[in-house]
Design a protein around this motif. Structure first.
Motif, mmCIF file in Angstrom:
data_model
loop_
_atom_site.group_PDB
_atom_site.id
_atom_site.type_symbol
_atom_site.label_atom_id
_atom_site.label_comp_id
_atom_site.label_asym_id
_atom_site.label_seq_id
_atom_site.Cartn_x
_atom_site.Cartn_y
_atom_site.Cartn_z
ATOM 1 N N VAL A 115 39.710 37.671 60.628
ATOM 2 C CA VAL A 115 40.366 37.272 59.370
ATOM 3 C C VAL A 115 39.334 37.109 58.243
ATOM 4 O O VAL A 115 39.423 37.770 57.214
ATOM 5 C CB VAL A 115 41.176 35.957 59.538
ATOM 6 C CG1 VAL A 115 41.996 35.685 58.270
ATOM 7 C CG2 VAL A 115 42.088 36.013 60.751
ATOM 8 N N LYS A 116 38.344 36.248 58.489
ATOM 9 C CA LYS A 116 37.338 36.032 57.435
ATOM 10 C C LYS A 116 36.588 37.329 57.127
ATOM 11 O O LYS A 116 36.206 37.588 55.987
ATOM 12 C CB LYS A 116 36.362 34.934 57.877
ATOM 13 C CG LYS A 116 35.473 34.420 56.776
ATOM 14 C CD LYS A 116 34.606 33.272 57.272
ATOM 15 C CE LYS A 116 33.661 32.803 56.199
ATOM 16 N NZ LYS A 116 32.672 31.831 56.743
ATOM 17 N N GLY A 117 36.407 38.173 58.160
ATOM 18 C CA GLY A 117 35.729 39.461 57.954
ATOM 19 C C GLY A 117 36.472 40.326 56.943
ATOM 20 O O GLY A 117 35.857 40.970 56.087
ATOM 21 N N ILE A 118 37.802 40.337 57.028
ATOM 22 C CA ILE A 118 38.603 41.116 56.063
ATOM 23 C C ILE A 118 38.460 40.496 54.670
ATOM 24 O O ILE A 118 38.264 41.189 53.668
ATOM 25 C CB ILE A 118 40.095 41.137 56.485
ATOM 26 C CG1 ILE A 118 40.267 41.891 57.809
ATOM 27 C CG2 ILE A 118 40.962 41.748 55.383
ATOM 28 C CD1 ILE A 118 41.698 41.884 58.350
ATOM 29 N N PHE A 119 38.543 39.162 54.631
ATOM 30 C CA PHE A 119 38.410 38.443 53.354
ATOM 31 C C PHE A 119 37.069 38.758 52.686
ATOM 32 O O PHE A 119 37.020 39.139 51.502
ATOM 33 C CB PHE A 119 38.568 36.931 53.623
ATOM 34 C CG PHE A 119 37.993 36.042 52.559
ATOM 35 C CD1 PHE A 119 38.559 35.985 51.290
ATOM 36 C CD2 PHE A 119 36.884 35.238 52.820
ATOM 37 C CE1 PHE A 119 38.022 35.159 50.300
ATOM 38 C CE2 PHE A 119 36.345 34.415 51.847
ATOM 39 C CZ PHE A 119 36.912 34.373 50.578
ATOM 40 N N LEU A 120 35.979 38.646 53.451
ATOM 41 C CA LEU A 120 34.653 38.814 52.843
ATOM 42 C C LEU A 120 34.389 40.256 52.417
ATOM 43 O O LEU A 120 33.902 40.505 51.310
ATOM 44 C CB LEU A 120 33.567 38.346 53.819
ATOM 45 C CG LEU A 120 33.453 36.829 54.036
ATOM 46 C CD1 LEU A 120 32.426 36.531 55.124
ATOM 47 C CD2 LEU A 120 33.088 36.100 52.744
ATOM 48 N N SER A 121 34.732 41.221 53.284
ATOM 49 C CA SER A 121 34.488 42.625 52.912
ATOM 50 C C SER A 121 35.282 42.973 51.654
ATOM 51 O O SER A 121 34.775 43.634 50.743
ATOM 52 C CB SER A 121 34.910 43.568 54.041
ATOM 53 O OG SER A 121 34.184 43.272 55.194
ATOM 54 N N SER A 122 36.520 42.504 51.604
ATOM 55 C CA SER A 122 37.362 42.798 50.442
ATOM 56 C C SER A 122 36.830 42.082 49.200
ATOM 57 O O SER A 122 36.771 42.664 48.110
ATOM 58 C CB SER A 122 38.805 42.340 50.711
ATOM 59 O OG SER A 122 39.261 42.910 51.923
ATOM 60 N N LYS A 123 36.416 40.840 49.375
ATOM 61 C CA LYS A 123 35.911 40.042 48.239
ATOM 62 C C LYS A 123 34.738 40.738 47.543
ATOM 63 O O LYS A 123 34.653 40.763 46.327
ATOM 64 C CB LYS A 123 35.483 38.662 48.767
ATOM 65 C CG LYS A 123 34.882 37.722 47.742
ATOM 66 C CD LYS A 123 34.576 36.381 48.397
ATOM 67 C CE LYS A 123 33.761 35.483 47.480
ATOM 68 N NZ LYS A 123 34.478 35.118 46.260
ATOM 69 N N TYR A 124 33.839 41.321 48.344
ATOM 70 C CA TYR A 124 32.643 41.919 47.751
ATOM 71 C C TYR A 124 32.793 43.401 47.417
ATOM 72 O O TYR A 124 31.999 43.938 46.648
ATOM 73 C CB TYR A 124 31.432 41.689 48.665
ATOM 74 C CG TYR A 124 30.965 40.243 48.579
ATOM 75 C CD1 TYR A 124 30.182 39.818 47.514
ATOM 76 C CD2 TYR A 124 31.370 39.303 49.528
ATOM 77 C CE1 TYR A 124 29.789 38.491 47.405
ATOM 78 C CE2 TYR A 124 30.975 37.973 49.433
ATOM 79 C CZ TYR A 124 30.183 37.570 48.368
ATOM 80 O OH TYR A 124 29.806 36.259 48.253
ATOM 81 N N LEU A 125 33.822 44.069 47.975
ATOM 82 C CA LEU A 125 33.957 45.511 47.678
ATOM 83 C C LEU A 125 35.033 45.805 46.632
ATOM 84 O O LEU A 125 34.925 46.806 45.912
ATOM 85 C CB LEU A 125 34.226 46.294 48.965
ATOM 86 C CG LEU A 125 33.013 46.361 49.906
ATOM 87 C CD1 LEU A 125 33.358 47.083 51.207
ATOM 88 C CD2 LEU A 125 31.807 47.047 49.234
ATOM 89 N N ILE A 126 36.042 44.962 46.525
ATOM 90 C CA ILE A 126 37.080 45.217 45.499
ATOM 91 C C ILE A 126 36.456 45.330 44.098
ATOM 92 O O ILE A 126 36.832 46.228 43.327
ATOM 93 C CB ILE A 126 38.211 44.158 45.574
ATOM 94 C CG1 ILE A 126 39.102 44.459 46.794
ATOM 95 C CG2 ILE A 126 39.038 44.119 44.286
ATOM 96 C CD1 ILE A 126 40.174 43.421 47.092
ATOM 97 N N PRO A 127 35.474 44.491 43.743
ATOM 98 C CA PRO A 127 34.870 44.656 42.405
ATOM 99 C C PRO A 127 34.216 46.026 42.195
ATOM 100 O O PRO A 127 33.989 46.429 41.057
ATOM 101 C CB PRO A 127 33.822 43.533 42.360
ATOM 102 C CG PRO A 127 34.337 42.502 43.307
ATOM 103 C CD PRO A 127 34.988 43.272 44.416
ATOM 104 N N LEU A 128 33.932 46.746 43.288
ATOM 105 C CA LEU A 128 33.338 48.092 43.138
ATOM 106 C C LEU A 128 34.409 49.191 43.089
ATOM 107 O O LEU A 128 34.083 50.363 42.942
ATOM 108 C CB LEU A 128 32.366 48.376 44.292
ATOM 109 C CG LEU A 128 31.164 47.432 44.423
ATOM 110 C CD1 LEU A 128 30.266 47.865 45.569
ATOM 111 C CD2 LEU A 128 30.357 47.403 43.122
#
Ligand code: NAD
Length: 268
Positions: free
Chosen positions: A118-131
């Motif tokens: 769960v947190k893995g999805i949150f973190l990857s998305s948090k840092y890649l969505i801005p790109l």
């Protein structure tokens, strides 16, 4: 023939094995520049070599998706390499390898499963969505056990239900950014993850051998066979491609009929 992902930059967590690896190979065949994030260096390098042998473009970055400092560093690496991201597939995941009910489950097992799945999805998305400045597409790998439950894996089931809700919540928030977010709910597929849980736990589930547990898993799927990583990667490709441009927030069940219920009577 036009390739479906020509020029797209695709980050695949869990790309060293199973669904992630198969997806990385398929995406590269379809013209994507693939970046693999995984804790398993050897598996990641093997995937990259297999892609390069076919003249595809791929790289590996060692990342533990549970930790924001590692994800932040890996996202900066992607930004330096390509300046943008088009596709994110969150396939890194672990099973509840120490199978048991909540009384029997150690707290650290809870943390590992929830933090990875769960947190893995949150973190990857948090840092890649801005790109994803030109829009994009995210596919999370949930599970059939995010929609129904099974015995002795309560934390795994919980993590996958959370992955489905996180998918829907992200889809509604980021539609305005032209980012589609969907997830897949697979039934049982014979990957290293499932081989590990069967080998470690067949006695715990009341079987006398790993093979008898595999037979039981197979018979739970009305289509008459277990799934493969290819069954899943093809649906992931569909979801990230323009063919699915009006789909967001969907939880797609790909399970050989596993969740249909127990209406199946008789032997195959
Ligand atoms: N195989 C199935 O039957 C099945 C069914 C439903 C859902 N899933 C889900 O699909 C996803 C992929 O599973 P798979 O079967 O391909 O398993 P797999 O074990 O073959 O691949 C999972 C990959 O995730 C990586 N990983 C694990 N923890 C990590 C971490 N903290 N940081 C970075 N990478 C990490 C592993 O090193 C591995 O390469 C998982 O989320 C799993 O829960 C699998």
């Amino acid at each position: 023939m036009t390739k479906k992902l020509n020029g797209k930059v695709a980050i695949i967590t869990g790309g060293s094995s199973g669904f992630g690896r198969e997806t990385a190979l398929l995406f590269a065949d379809e013209g994507a520049k693939v970046v693999i994030w995984d804790v398993d260096e050897k598996g990641g390098e093997d995937t990259v070599s297999a892609i390069k042998e076919k003249d595809g473009e791929a790289s590996f970055f060692k990342v533990d998706v549970r930790f924001s400092a590692e994800i932040e560093k890996a996202a900066k690496n992607v930004e330096q390499l390509y300046g943008k991201v088009d596709v994110l597939v969150n396939s890194a995941g672990v099973h509840q390898y120490r199978a048991g009910n909540v009384v029997e489950t150690p707290e650290e097992e809870y943390d590992k499963v929830m933090d990875t799945n769960v947190k893995g999805i949150f973190l990857s998305s948090k840092y890649l969505i801005p790109l994803m400045s030109d829009g994009g597409s995210i596919v999370n790998i949930a599970s059939a056990w995010g929609t129904i439950v099974s015995n002795k894996v309560p934390i795994y089931c919980t993590s996958k239900a959370a992955a489905i809700q996180l998918t829907k919540a992200m889809a509604i928030d980021h539609a305005v950014d032209k980012i589609r977010v969907n997830c897949i709910c697979p039934g049982t597929c014979k990957t290293p993850m499932v081989e590990k849980i069967v080998n470690l736990n067949y006695k715990n589930f009341g079987f006398d051998s790993p093979d008898s547990m595999w037979d039981s898993r197979k018979s739970a799927h009305p289509i008459g066979r277990l799934g493969t990583a290819t069954d899943i990667s093809k649906v992931i490709l569909f979801l990230v491609s323009d063919d699915a441009s009006w789909m967001t927030g969907s939880a797609i069940i790909v399970d050989g009929g596993y969740t249909l219920g127990k209406s199946f009577v008789g032997k195959r």
